[in-house]
Design a protein around this motif. Structure first.
Motif, PDB file in Angstrom:
ATOM      1  N   ALA A  22      69.816 128.363  90.622  1.00  0.00           N
ATOM      2  CA  ALA A  22      68.847 129.563  90.299  1.00  0.00           C
ATOM      3  C   ALA A  22      69.457 130.429  89.303  1.00  0.00           C
ATOM      4  O   ALA A  22      68.795 131.015  88.363  1.00  0.00           O
ATOM      5  N   CYS A  23      70.934 130.940  89.345  1.00  0.00           N
ATOM      6  CA  CYS A  23      71.451 131.667  88.377  1.00  0.00           C
ATOM      7  C   CYS A  23      71.765 131.131  87.217  1.00  0.00           C
ATOM      8  O   CYS A  23      71.814 131.795  86.168  1.00  0.00           O
ATOM      9  N   ARG A  24      71.969 129.632  87.174  1.00  0.00           N
ATOM     10  CA  ARG A  24      72.265 129.113  85.887  1.00  0.00           C
ATOM     11  C   ARG A  24      70.847 129.035  85.038  1.00  0.00           C
ATOM     12  O   ARG A  24      71.073 129.335  84.052  1.00  0.00           O
ATOM     13  N   PHE A  25      69.932 128.922  85.711  1.00  0.00           N
ATOM     14  CA  PHE A  25      68.594 129.212  85.041  1.00  0.00           C
ATOM     15  C   PHE A  25      68.395 130.480  84.427  1.00  0.00           C
ATOM     16  O   PHE A  25      67.932 130.586  83.232  1.00  0.00           O
ATOM     17  N   ASN A  26      68.554 131.583  85.322  1.00  0.00           N
ATOM     18  CA  ASN A  26      68.391 132.888  84.803  1.00  0.00           C
ATOM     19  C   ASN A  26      69.401 133.217  83.641  1.00  0.00           C
ATOM     20  O   ASN A  26      68.951 133.964  82.768  1.00  0.00           O
ATOM     21  N   ALA A  27      70.604 132.767  83.654  1.00  0.00           N
ATOM     22  CA  ALA A  27      71.464 133.035  82.596  1.00  0.00           C
ATOM     23  C   ALA A  27      70.861 132.129  81.372  1.00  0.00           C
ATOM     24  O   ALA A  27      71.184 132.884  80.289  1.00  0.00           O
ATOM     25  N   GLN A  28      70.377 131.380  81.484  1.00  0.00           N
ATOM     26  CA  GLN A  28      69.660 130.378  80.232  1.00  0.00           C
ATOM     27  C   GLN A  28      68.509 131.023  79.807  1.00  0.00           C
ATOM     28  O   GLN A  28      68.644 131.313  78.506  1.00  0.00           O
ATOM     29  N   GLY A 107      62.795 128.687  95.421  1.00  0.00           N
ATOM     30  CA  GLY A 107      63.160 129.669  96.496  1.00  0.00           C
ATOM     31  C   GLY A 107      64.009 130.505  96.352  1.00  0.00           C
ATOM     32  O   GLY A 107      64.241 131.504  97.403  1.00  0.00           O
ATOM     33  N   TRP A 108      65.025 130.321  95.571  1.00  0.00           N
ATOM     34  CA  TRP A 108      66.404 131.065  95.283  1.00  0.00           C
ATOM     35  C   TRP A 108      66.296 132.138  94.218  1.00  0.00           C
ATOM     36  O   TRP A 108      65.681 131.607  93.318  1.00  0.00           O
ATOM     37  N   PHE A 109      66.768 133.298  94.337  1.00  0.00           N
ATOM     38  CA  PHE A 109      66.570 134.264  93.290  1.00  0.00           C
ATOM     39  C   PHE A 109      67.940 134.447  92.409  1.00  0.00           C
ATOM     40  O   PHE A 109      69.060 134.567  93.077  1.00  0.00           O
ATOM     41  N   GLY A 110      67.795 134.586  91.256  1.00  0.00           N
ATOM     42  CA  GLY A 110      68.966 134.990  90.205  1.00  0.00           C
ATOM     43  C   GLY A 110      68.705 136.241  89.650  1.00  0.00           C
ATOM     44  O   GLY A 110      67.452 136.384  89.221  1.00  0.00           O
ATOM     45  N   ASP A 111      69.619 136.938  89.475  1.00  0.00           N
ATOM     46  CA  ASP A 111      69.455 138.435  89.021  1.00  0.00           C
ATOM     47  C   ASP A 111      70.644 138.907  88.111  1.00  0.00           C
ATOM     48  O   ASP A 111      71.749 138.943  88.425  1.00  0.00           O
ATOM     49  N   ILE A 176      71.378 139.163  97.842  1.00  0.00           N
ATOM     50  CA  ILE A 176      70.496 138.263  97.037  1.00  0.00           C
ATOM     51  C   ILE A 176      70.437 136.935  97.539  1.00  0.00           C
ATOM     52  O   ILE A 176      71.414 136.410  97.707  1.00  0.00           O
ATOM     53  N   GLY A 177      69.417 136.316  97.550  1.00  0.00           N
ATOM     54  CA  GLY A 177      69.457 134.935  98.288  1.00  0.00           C
ATOM     55  C   GLY A 177      68.038 134.130  98.232  1.00  0.00           C
ATOM     56  O   GLY A 177      67.536 134.066  97.049  1.00  0.00           O
ATOM     57  N   GLN A 178      67.470 134.213  99.263  1.00  0.00           N
ATOM     58  CA  GLN A 178      66.085 133.666  99.564  1.00  0.00           C
ATOM     59  C   GLN A 178      64.938 134.870  99.194  1.00  0.00           C
ATOM     60  O   GLN A 178      63.807 134.597  99.368  1.00  0.00           O
TER      61      GLN A 178
END
Ligand code: MF3
Ligand code: CO
Ligand code: CO
Length: 266
Positions: A22-28, A107-111, A176-178
């Motif tokens: 999830a966080c890899r996508f958010n960074a992208q 379902g998982w959060f990246g911030d 942070i998580g689900q």
């Protein structure tokens, strides 16, 4: 933000992989946004870029509709501390703007967030942005498995105060998580007389210091009920990462490819 759960969540290896993804996508997404942020565009355009890129990749912008928030990202310009609502404002040379991105991936959060410097800014704006950026890494470096959450705020506060800047108190990092906002809260200053949670392997939380040029006090816009401004209308800057605590130490999950890396000089 208000925490939505009092539960303390420790992630197993399978769950850690979900957060990494999830966080890899958010960074992208942040890397994509970075190519577009410049003087002359509106904050609404940043919101549209975030919204479209997220949907195009099959994911969900977490901010949209969160407690009634009307847009897919927060854009916080100059004296706005956080939760700025994208709108018709045209970014101009000399502005600093924080773009805060949160995505739900399976379902998982990246911030995460970054403050961008547009063109020629004042020395105060540059220095404030630098101190906010360095405060994030100084806070992360204070994370030790079986240490305490207060160590993070102590390290950040010491750094910010050495530049005579202040640390925002009314808004904190968060588990942070689900869910978007979980326990523990991560204050970026030392809460006098407060109790401090232990930092345990498997925890996932954000570090997101908001550093102000003047007073730490803030006010919420009485009309939109979201925009948080400095009380004295002086500048505020912020950077945010999502962190996984492993048995070996903190793992930064939201590292970008093209953004400012640890040690960067603005
Ligand atoms: N991304 C922010 C944070 O770091 C929260 C924004 S909530 C919103 O916690 F509703 F304003 F989008
Ligand atoms: Co956050
Ligand atoms: Co955020």
């Amino acid at each position: 933000m208000q925490m939505t759960s009092r539960e303390r969540v420790l992630l197993n290896e399978r769950e850690r992989e979900c957060m990494r993804k999830a966080c890899r996508f958010n960074a992208q997404l942040m890397d994509h946004v970075r190519t577009q942020v410049r003087a002359g565009i509106t904050t609404n355009e940043i919101d549209r870029i975030v919204h479209e890129y997220t949907l195009d990749h099959g994911h969900i912008p977490a901010c949209l509709g969160y407690r009634g928030f009307p847009k897919s990202t927060c854009t916080s310009v100059n004296d706005v501390v956080c939760h700025g609502i994208p709108g018709a404002y045209v970014l101009k040379d000399g502005d600093i703007v924080n773009v805060d991105l949160t995505t739900i991936v399976d379902g998982w959060f990246g911030d995460q967030s970054e403050t961008f410097i547009l063109g020629n800014v004042t020395e105060e704006a540059r220095m404030l942005t630098q101190v906010a950026f360095d405060s994030l890494y100084i806070g992360i470096d204070a994370i030790k498995p079986f240490g305490r959450v207060v160590d993070i705020g102590r390290a950040i506060e010491r750094h910010a105060h050495s530049y005579r800047f202040s640390v925002v108190r009314e808004y904190q990092g968060h588990g942070i998580g689900q869910q978007f906002h979980l326990d523990p809260g991560i204050p970026h200053y030392v809460v006098k007389g407060g109790t401090s949670s232990p930092i345990l392997p498997g925890m996932c939380f954000t570090v997101e210091p908001m550093i102000n040029a003047g007073t730490w006090k803030t006010v919420i816009d009485p009309i939109d009920k979201w925009t948080v401004r400095t009380y004295d209308r002086r500048l505020s800057a912020q950077f945010e990462h999502t962190i996984l605590v492993t048995e070996k130490g903190p793992e930064i999950l939201t590292l970008t490819q093209n953004g400012p890396q640890r040690g960067y000089k603005f």
